[in-house]
Write an enzyme that holds these catalytic residues in place. Structure first.
Site, PDB file in Angstrom:
ATOM      1  N   LYS A   1      52.465  -6.558  -3.156  1.00  0.00           N
ATOM      2  CA  LYS A   1      52.477  -5.087  -3.199  1.00  0.00           C
ATOM      3  C   LYS A   1      52.889  -4.517  -1.844  1.00  0.00           C
ATOM      4  O   LYS A   1      53.703  -3.592  -1.757  1.00  0.00           O
ATOM      5  CB  LYS A   1      51.089  -4.566  -3.606  1.00  0.00           C
ATOM      6  CG  LYS A   1      50.788  -4.808  -5.075  1.00  0.00           C
ATOM      7  CD  LYS A   1      49.329  -4.567  -5.458  1.00  0.00           C
ATOM      8  CE  LYS A   1      49.109  -4.968  -6.909  1.00  0.00           C
ATOM      9  NZ  LYS A   1      47.711  -4.922  -7.350  1.00  0.00           N
TER      10      LYS A   1
ATOM     11  N   GLN B   1      41.938  -3.578  -4.861  1.00  0.00           N
ATOM     12  CA  GLN B   1      42.295  -4.716  -5.715  1.00  0.00           C
ATOM     13  C   GLN B   1      41.072  -5.197  -6.503  1.00  0.00           C
ATOM     14  O   GLN B   1      39.984  -5.368  -5.956  1.00  0.00           O
ATOM     15  CB  GLN B   1      42.863  -5.853  -4.843  1.00  0.00           C
ATOM     16  CG  GLN B   1      43.395  -7.032  -5.608  1.00  0.00           C
ATOM     17  CD  GLN B   1      44.657  -6.723  -6.438  1.00  0.00           C
ATOM     18  OE1 GLN B   1      45.367  -5.750  -6.178  1.00  0.00           O
ATOM     19  NE2 GLN B   1      44.919  -7.534  -7.436  1.00  0.00           N
TER      20      GLN B   1
ATOM     21  N   ASP C   1      46.756   3.608  -9.133  1.00  0.00           N
ATOM     22  CA  ASP C   1      46.498   2.600 -10.170  1.00  0.00           C
ATOM     23  C   ASP C   1      46.295   3.262 -11.540  1.00  0.00           C
ATOM     24  O   ASP C   1      46.412   2.603 -12.571  1.00  0.00           O
ATOM     25  CB  ASP C   1      45.194   1.845  -9.852  1.00  0.00           C
ATOM     26  CG  ASP C   1      45.425   0.418  -9.389  1.00  0.00           C
ATOM     27  OD1 ASP C   1      46.465  -0.160  -9.731  1.00  0.00           O
ATOM     28  OD2 ASP C   1      44.535  -0.109  -8.688  1.00  0.00           O
TER      29      ASP C   1
HETATM   30  N1  GUN Z   1      44.012  -6.816 -10.311  1.00  0.00           N
HETATM   31  C1  GUN Z   1      44.967  -7.304 -11.158  1.00  0.00           C
HETATM   32  N2  GUN Z   1      45.871  -6.337 -11.447  1.00  0.00           N
HETATM   33  C2  GUN Z   1      45.494  -5.237 -10.775  1.00  0.00           C
HETATM   34  C3  GUN Z   1      46.040  -3.934 -10.661  1.00  0.00           C
HETATM   35  O1  GUN Z   1      47.068  -3.576 -11.262  1.00  0.00           O
HETATM   36  N3  GUN Z   1      45.357  -3.078  -9.857  1.00  0.00           N
HETATM   37  C4  GUN Z   1      44.227  -3.434  -9.207  1.00  0.00           C
HETATM   38  N4  GUN Z   1      43.625  -2.513  -8.447  1.00  0.00           N
HETATM   39  N5  GUN Z   1      43.692  -4.626  -9.288  1.00  0.00           N
HETATM   40  C5  GUN Z   1      44.329  -5.531 -10.070  1.00  0.00           C
END
Ligand code: GUN
Length: 285
Positions: A53, A97, A120
């Site tokens: 990311k 996350q 998100d």
């Molecule tokens: N863990 C796995 N996929 C995601 C996501 O798209 N966002 C977040 N915050 N955590 C994740």
């Protein structure tokens, strides 16, 4: 029939070029879009995800900050960090996350993020905005699926879409997005009796369960569009989706591969949401 592939890498490249252009236009106005990614603990998969990311931000000219904390960080300390990021004008998007360590209430942390920075799309206000058709941030994975349908010029009006999976992150928001485009939507899940009878009716199928071979060729109507959100490993340890790709591609009109399908689109839509958050902030929204 052999299905056409919907290439998530190619579509991502195109969308990320647009993000980079819009980001430089904002920078010319003195605003650099900024994303904060918060990782608590040392989950190996999460470490890879957050690195990807942050790298994607750099590649598209977005500013990003990665905050890493030990697995024993207290919930109160994490909430204080979220509060500080909410009040930091250089940060337009906040991503904590998941999964978080068990002693931290993940929902409480998500609700602490300002909805204006909830890139998100997991906050209850974002979910409510999607449900009611109000402006807000859409969760990145189903949003990416919608962009993939758009990329093939697919008109959902009056079509029957079947979503397999009912998670808050993919299945439920996916169903709402399809509904917003006037599809007739069925949500299937682990309690569904005779899944095949449902999927055989579908013009569009989204598989988002997290289990291999949930969808096989005998379950797909010829010419259907199939989107595979799954990320699993086969017996040889190779990445695969929820769909029996080799079988279903003989029946479907379009299909997303794994890898190289929905996966890259998820990060792309995170960039799009972050840019959008920055544009809204710059416009004083
Ligand atoms: N863990 C796995 N996929 C995601 C996501 O798209 N966002 C977040 N915050 N955590 C994740």
């Amino acid at each position: 029939m052999t299905a056409q592939l919907i290439d998530g890498n190619a579509l991502s490249k195109q969308l990320r070029t647009e993000v980079a252009q819009r980001a430089s236009a904002l920078k010319a106005q003195g605003v650099t879009p900024g994303l904060a990614v918060v990782l608590v603990g040392d989950n190996p998969a999460s470490q890879v995800y957050v690195r990807n990311k942050v790298k994607a931000c750099e590649d598209s000219g977005l500013h990003s900050v990665l905050e890493k904390y030990a697995a024993d960080m207290s919930e109160a300390d994490l909430l204080a960090r979220v509060d500080a990021l909410n009040n930091d004008p250089s940060i337009h998007g906040i991503l904590v996350q998941l999964p978080l360590p068990a002693h931290i209430d993940a929902q409480k942390v998500i609700e602490a993020i300002s909805p204006l920075k909830d890139v998100d799309g997991f906050h209850i206000a974002s979910a409510g905005a999607l449900m009611t058709g109000m402006p807000g941030f859409w969760p990145c994975t189903p949003y990416g699926c919608m962009k993939m349908l758009e990329s093939i010029g697919y008109d959902l009006k009056g079509k029957h879409a079947v979503v397999i999976g009912r998670s808050n992150i993919v299945g439920k928001p996916m169903a709402l997005m399809l509904l917003q485009k006037n599809a007739t939507v069925t949500i299937c899940h682990s309690g569904t009796q005779n899944l095949k009878a449902q999927t055989l009716q579908a013009d569009v199928i989204v598989a988002a369960v997290g289990k291999r071979n949930v969808l096989t060729a005998d379950m797909v109507k010829p010419g259907a569009v199939v989107l595979d959100v799954g990320m699993n490993r086969n017996d040889e340890g190779k990445l695969c989706g929820d769909v029996d790709f080799e079988g279903v591609r003989q029946v479907a009109s379009h299909i997303t591969p794994v890898p190289g399908g929905v996966g890259p689109m998820t990060i792309t839509m995170l960039l799009v949401n972050t840019l959008e958050a920055a544009e809204r902030a710059a416009a004083g929204a």
